[in-house]
Design an enzyme around this catalytic site. Structure first.
Site, PDB file in Angstrom:
ATOM      1  N   SER C  42       0.829  -1.204   0.000  1.00  0.00           N
ATOM      2  CA  SER C  42       0.000   0.000   0.000  1.00  0.00           C
ATOM      3  C   SER C  42       0.866   1.258   0.000  1.00  0.00           C
ATOM      4  O   SER C  42       2.018   1.236   0.410  1.00  0.00           O
ATOM      5  CB  SER C  42      -0.899   0.009   1.236  1.00  0.00           C
ATOM      6  OG  SER C  42      -1.665  -1.161   1.275  1.00  0.00           O
ATOM      7  N   HIS C 257       3.640  19.072  -3.080  1.00  0.00           N
ATOM      8  CA  HIS C 257       4.844  18.932  -2.252  1.00  0.00           C
ATOM      9  C   HIS C 257       5.987  19.673  -2.937  1.00  0.00           C
ATOM     10  O   HIS C 257       6.176  19.539  -4.140  1.00  0.00           O
ATOM     11  CB  HIS C 257       5.188  17.452  -2.078  1.00  0.00           C
ATOM     12  CG  HIS C 257       6.198  17.201  -1.001  1.00  0.00           C
ATOM     13  ND1 HIS C 257       7.516  17.558  -1.130  1.00  0.00           N
ATOM     14  CD2 HIS C 257       6.074  16.649   0.233  1.00  0.00           C
ATOM     15  CE1 HIS C 257       8.166  17.224  -0.011  1.00  0.00           C
ATOM     16  NE2 HIS C 257       7.310  16.674   0.829  1.00  0.00           N
ATOM     17  N   ARG C 273      14.711  18.715   4.118  1.00  0.00           N
ATOM     18  CA  ARG C 273      14.773  20.099   4.577  1.00  0.00           C
ATOM     19  C   ARG C 273      14.709  20.155   6.099  1.00  0.00           C
ATOM     20  O   ARG C 273      15.351  20.987   6.725  1.00  0.00           O
ATOM     21  CB  ARG C 273      13.630  20.915   3.963  1.00  0.00           C
ATOM     22  CG  ARG C 273      13.912  21.325   2.523  1.00  0.00           C
ATOM     23  CD  ARG C 273      12.673  21.907   1.863  1.00  0.00           C
ATOM     24  NE  ARG C 273      11.631  20.897   1.711  1.00  0.00           N
ATOM     25  CZ  ARG C 273      10.367  21.060   2.048  1.00  0.00           C
ATOM     26  NH1 ARG C 273       9.960  22.208   2.524  1.00  0.00           N
ATOM     27  NH2 ARG C 273       9.498  20.083   1.898  1.00  0.00           N
ATOM     28  N   GLU C 394      -6.437   9.274   4.245  1.00  0.00           N
ATOM     29  CA  GLU C 394      -6.452  10.263   3.166  1.00  0.00           C
ATOM     30  C   GLU C 394      -7.758  10.206   2.382  1.00  0.00           C
ATOM     31  O   GLU C 394      -8.188  11.199   1.799  1.00  0.00           O
ATOM     32  CB  GLU C 394      -5.255  10.044   2.228  1.00  0.00           C
ATOM     33  CG  GLU C 394      -5.031  11.198   1.263  1.00  0.00           C
ATOM     34  CD  GLU C 394      -3.784  11.015   0.394  1.00  0.00           C
ATOM     35  OE1 GLU C 394      -3.001  10.093   0.669  1.00  0.00           O
ATOM     36  OE2 GLU C 394      -3.617  11.792  -0.554  1.00  0.00           O
TER      37      GLU C 394
END
Lengths: 244, 223, 668
Positions: C42, C257, C273, C394
């Protein structure tokens, strides 16, 4: 950009559900584009040349382990195999041997892995069931956590199983994936099982003592997992249970 | 510390005994070849070796006990038998297994698997040739000196057994030791694995060269 | 007709779905999971960086708690989220992390003593407390006040998914693999399960259940370039949409993103980052401080993505055959750090770009990444319109993300949402009986069957592959990072044409069993409807909020748009969804709308905001100085949770007798 070179794909085709179908190799031609991977190429072939072509991709980023197949004799993840790797432009694709064939390049690795997990009980057996999620967690050695993660990187792609001649000859053999996972839980200080418990699961001809150390697993693993070291570790550990 | 002998753990014992018998056989093999190669230093050297093997220093007449050689031959035969019986379980015995192996090796290109197939093939050849060698030596233990050997090898045509035996056994032993080392974890990383593989090849080549040279060195003694 | 009965049916075997299945099975319910692929494949596995939970073990996380996590989440959402849900979430996140540790996740741990990290391009030495040694570590992520993102190197999603699936296997939860749900069985009020097709044999089955939980992830693949797995096609959302009753919330809220590699769009984690990586332009210049002097590269994702796009539009992008991009520079982190903590990134760079990220800069650009929108549910995860239909992860618009999701909150949502909603699902199954109306199931089965028959035997000639490509291009060109009225209208018009054309799909491969073209055709029809809800929602929302940035309406407009878009598709033959709006009640908010801290503060305020701020001040004054943070929170906005999840979270700071600043503080 200049016109890319012509690639030739030789692809194994067989639909086991089609009564009169027989396994065969089929040739396809495709123009290469910059940065083309086998994933991109196969999708192009399906969209433009043969819509019935079966293969499996999910993440297309080398993370999920869905797309392992044999590319020019080496089992690997197709999604991250660049076609530029093959200077002759000839690419032969075969499904992974040793798994149930769904069709063409698609094999049922998922079913195999689930059965293996059930058989070898590949989950953490905590030392205590009395755990509160509201309290501060138990500390763990940071190095141990890092070591465990190294072994957890397996994506169950099935490459080690298909690259293992032992596994091909002995269907019940657990393969490197099974032993690697056992080794992972054996090294986990949170797991309650002892070496003796693990012996019952893999201390036999289907486990570490059936492994002939051919190392197809280690040499082909797309995640570069240390199969050789881990299986040897496990074998020593299991052999040590003979001595008390 | 006590060693537990349980049927339950037979797999571990089998695997251990395969590795162990293999290592002993390989060590014997290499020692044996070094001893035989004494012919390269001349017949006196070999005579001395042969007599020492027969424990001549223990007997009064200096002739020793050739039966010791028979004993060694029988011991090696027994060890080899154990090795064969244990190893047989790992070989593809059924047709189905052989087909599966062949198919996989056709599809997948892997050198260590090919190496193992050579080990299996040489093993089968050794299984056929070794008994001949052991019988010849064991039944005539007094002939292990230069003349006896030379006569056997060149006049009786046993070189036709010895030459293939030499080739197969030296391949088999080196590959076997390489695999035992990896199996129990001697190679900590891939770098030392490739080094081990190189050493393995050198050992095979070296002993085959010494062996052939020794066989040829017997030629002048066969008259 | 093949009928399969169960109590708790879960569609989707990612983290959220599996967690709900485990919660059901724990209560002794018959549980069954359907999945397109083996559970461990997944897309949850792709989450690299980590999950947020306010454990506060690491020195840079000291002082963190649910309140801070809640505030970060609400601000991150640009006040579009449901604050009750954000509270439920922040409260349970530490519990989920600790639970997963007992299921086998090897969380990266704190090592006592000094360690070097990169903060704002400077090397800084942190001193971790002796007491924290071996506790779960955290790293920095965008848009957060504290270092809160718990991780296992850069394979957090992978580790979590494997531990979760192993737990499910240990509980003997069946996962029916290679099964695709194609329709919900419902009577307009209650959902009774799904009609699903086996992707191997082509067999249609009716799965009849008390509760049906959709956990199929996002809809990123309606875009041409997306970081999402190729199975994230929004079919779960389409299932709900096609009932004509259930609604989808905030579908226009789509996150881009900042750092996906060019051209293939594979993600490099925000951890790059977070751990100190920088963004550079074609001159090698670090440009983010010019735009966001405070958070720089670690501003919220939507902000960084927009700033990057702005910078590219100024001509500062690096030209490539695939369009302009920028550079992500992680060389300053050092090889050792990259090879241990960012190894997936390193592998991706080597395999797909042929570069070494310890030496070379990585070509990146903003790319579709996350779907904040989804099946609208209430706080218990249930659809307000269809009883027995739940959604989580989601796939859902449970709505803790509003219009922008913080990095590390999606992985967290799957396991925390699954933990909470799983309990509500189990409650539902215990309190309701299985209603079997075989006629109803048969009717839906027939519907799907005739859809397939028409595709195979009909005289359609449209190519599913071609339609999909066109849809993806439209979404990419007109419904991207920056949006405007004319382009959105164009998108809607063109998508409608495609939807009409999709009714005349024809197949070249006529097999009824394993047939990839048939799968594509069944999906593309559904995806087009989902794409239309996104485009229509975006066209209608005339403000900028979070990831929804309108060039023609650059202000956040709380006065007119402090609400949630609800899309439904009551008329199956219609070419566009029906949009409704659900207001967010400022008077109930714990944190009334305010300045998010990025760019200029130009929001049009809501008339209630000041009133609510005054009210909050009064409530707090009334409570007095002695009230602890729990009492204050309860006074402002009480929220519900299942009883077993209500206890407070213990932290290291609670167990230390006198946490001296000296022992815990940063000595840089």
């Amino acid at each position: 950009m200049s016109q890319g070179r012509q690639l030739t794909f030789n692809i194994f085709r067989y639909d086991p559900q089609e009564p009169n179908d027989k396994p065969k190799m089929v040739r396809y031609q495709l123009t290469e584009t910059p940065g083309m991977t086998v994933f991109i190429a196969l999708n192009k072939l399906r969209e433009e040349q043969d819509t019935s072509l079966q293969f499996d991709f999910v993440c297309r980023a080398g993370i999920c382990g869905s797309c392992a197949m044999v590319i020019n004799g080496f089992p690997t993840l197709a999604c991250r195999t660049l076609t530029a790797k093959y200077p002759k432009g000839e690419i032969t694709l075969m499904p992974l041997p040793g798994f149930e064939l769904i069709g063409d390049l698609s094999v049922n690795t998922g079913k195999f892995m689930r059965e293996l997990a059930e058989r070898l009980k590949l989950w953490l057996h905590p030392k205590s069931n009395d755990i509160s999620v509201h309290r501060l967690e138990d500390p763990m050695d940071p190095d141990e956590a890092a070591r465990l993660y190294e072994l957890e990187r397996c994506v169950e792609c099935g490459v080690c199983v298909s690259a293992c001649a032992t596994k091909q000859m002995r269907e019940t053999f657990v393969g490197a994936v099974g032993m690697m996972k056992i080794a992972r839980f054996e090294m986990d200080s949170r797991d309650a099982r002892t070496a003796e418990d693990f012996y019952h699961v893999i201390g036999n001809q289907d486990g570490v003592f059936g492994c002939m150390t051919l190392l197809g697993c280690q040499d082909n693993c797309p995640k570069d997992l240390p199969h050789m070291q881990q299986i040897a570790y496990l074998r020593r550990k299991m052999a040590m249970t003979l001595i008390r | 510390m006590a060693i537990k002998l349980t049927i339950k753990k037979s797999s571990a014992w089998l695997d251990l005994s395969q590795s162990l018998s293999g290592v002993i056989l390989a060590v014997f093999l290499w020692t044996h070849l070094v001893l035989v190669s004494s012919i390269l230093l001349g017949s006196d050297a070999m005579n001395w070796v042969a007599r020492t093997m027969e424990l001549s220093f223990l007997s009064d007449d200096g002739h020793g006990y050739p039966l010791v050689v028979t004993g060694i031959a029988m011991g090696i035969a027994a060890l080899a038998l154990v090795h064969v019986l244990v190893a047989l379980q790992k070989l593809p015995m059924s047709l189905r297994q052989q087909r599966a192996l062949r198919q996989q090796m056709q599809v997948i290109n892997h050198s260590d698997t090919r190496l193992w197939r050579w080990q299996a093939i040489t093993g089968v050849v050794i299984l056929l040739l070794l008994p001949v060698h052991l019988w010849l030596i064991g039944s005539a233990p007094e002939t292990i000196g230069p003349q006896g050997s030379a006569d056997r090898i060149w006049n009786q045509g046993v070189w036709m057994v010895y030459l293939p035996l030499l080739l197969t056994v030296e391949l088999h032993a080196a590959i076997g030791i390489y695999r035992v080392a990896l199996k129990w974890g001697a190679a900590r990383d891939l770098n030392s694995r490739s080094r081990l593989r190189k050493i393995k090849t050198i050992v095979s080549v070296l002993f085959i060269t010494v062996g052939i040279a020794s066989l040829l060195a017997f030629l002048p003694h066969a008259s | 007709m093949k009928l399969i009965y169960t109590d708790s049916l879960v569609v989707g075997a990612g983290l959220a779905g599996l967690r709900v299945a485990i919660a059901s099975k724990e209560r002794g319910l018959d549980t069954l999971v359907l999945s397109l692929i083996p559970a461990k494949r997944s897309h949850s596995a792709a989450a690299q960086g980590g999950m947020q939970a306010s454990l506060g073990n690491a020195v840079k996380g000291m002082g963190d708690d649910e309140d801070v996590h809640f505030q970060d989440t609400v601000k991150g959402s640009d006040w579009g989220c449901d604050q009750d849900v954000a509270r439920m979430f922040a409260h349970c996140a530490p519990k989920a992390v600790r639970e997963l540790a007992t299921w086998g996740v090897p969380w990266s741990r704190v090592s006592a003593g000094p360690r070097d990290v990169i903060v704002n391009a400077q090397k800084v030495t942190l001193h971790e407390a002796q007491e924290a040694h071996g506790l779960i570590n955290a790293r920095d992520f965008g848009g957060t006040k504290k270092w809160r993102t718990c991780y296992t190197a850069d394979g957090t999603g992978h580790s979590l998914l494997y531990a979760m699936d192993n737990k499910a296997i240990s509980m003997d939860i069946p996962v029916h693999e290679r099964i695709e749900a194609l329709a919900l069985i419902h009577d307009g009020k209650r959902c009774h399960g799904v009609i699903a097709r086996c992707l191997i044999t082509g067999e249609l089955r009716a799965y009849v259940a008390k509760s049906t939980t959709i956990a199929t992830g996002g809809y990123g693949r309606i875009y041409e370039v997306s970081t999402n797995a190729i199975i994230c096609e929004g079919i779960g959302q389409a299932l709900a949409l096609e009932t004509g009753v259930a609604t989808l919330g905030n579908m226009e809220a789509v996150q881009f993103h900042p750092t996906a590699i060019v051209p293939v769009g594979i993600l490099t984690t925000e951890g790059c980052r977070g751990d100190g990586g920088l963004l550079r332009d074609k001159d090698g210049y670090r440009f983010m401080p010019d735009y966001e002097s405070d958070k720089k590269e670690l501003a919220s994702r939507d902000v960084v993505s927009r700033r990057m796009t702005e910078h590219i539009r100024k001509g500062k992008g690096v030209d490539s055959p695939y369009g302009p991009h920028l550079w992500l520079d992680i060389t300053l982190l050092g090889r050792k750090h990259i090879e241990t903590n960012l190894r997936e990134v390193q592998e991706i760079c080597e395999n797909f770009l042929g570069i070494d990220p310890a030496k070379d800069w990585i070509p990146v650009r903003p790319t579709q990444h996350y779907s904040m929108g989804g099946i609208r549910t209430n706080a218990t995860g249930e659809s307000p319109q269809l009883k027995g239909l739940f959604s989580v992860g989601e796939a859902a618009c449970w709505d803790m993300h509003g219009f922008n999701r913080l990095g590390g909150n999606s992985l967290a949502e799957t396991v925390v949402g699954g933990m909470i909603i799983g309990k509500y699902v189990a409650d539902f199954c215990e309190n309701n009986s299985l209603e079997i109306d075989t006629q109803l199931a048969e009717r839906f089965m027939q519907q799907v069957q005739s859809e397939i028959d028409l595709l195979i035997e009909g005289d359609g000639h449209e190519s599913a592959f071609a339609l999909k490509r066109e849809m993806q291009r439209i979404m990419m060109d007109y419904v991207g990072i920056f949006r405007n009225g004319p382009e959105l209208d164009k998108a809607v018009a063109e998508l409608k044409v495609l939807l009409e054309r999709s009714r005349k799909l024809g197949l070249k491969c006529k097999k009824r069993h394993a047939n990839p073209e048939l799968v594509e055709a069944l999906r593309v029809k559904r995806m087009l409807k989902v794409a239309l809800t996104v485009a229509c929602g975006a066209a209608a929302r005339t403000e900028s909020r979070g990831a929804h940035a309108r060039e023609d309406f650059p202000q956040r407009n709380d006065r007119d748009w402090l609400n949630r878009t609800l899309a439904s598709w009551p008329d199956a033959d219609a070419l566009e969804p029906v949009l409704n709006y659900e207001a967010l009640d400022v008077m109930k908010m714990e944190l009334p709308p305010g300045y998010r801290g990025y760019g200029i503060n130009n929001a049009i305020v809501h008339p209630d905001t000041e009133k609510r701020e005054q009210q909050i001040a009064n409530i707090l004054a009334e409570l007095g100085e002695d009230a602890d943070r729990y009492q204050r929170q309860r006074a402002l906005m009480p929220f519900e949770l299942p009883e077993s999840l209500q206890p407070n979270n213990e932290r290291l700071s609670d167990t230390l007798k006198s946490p001296s600043a000296n022992a815990l503080g940063e000595k840089s």
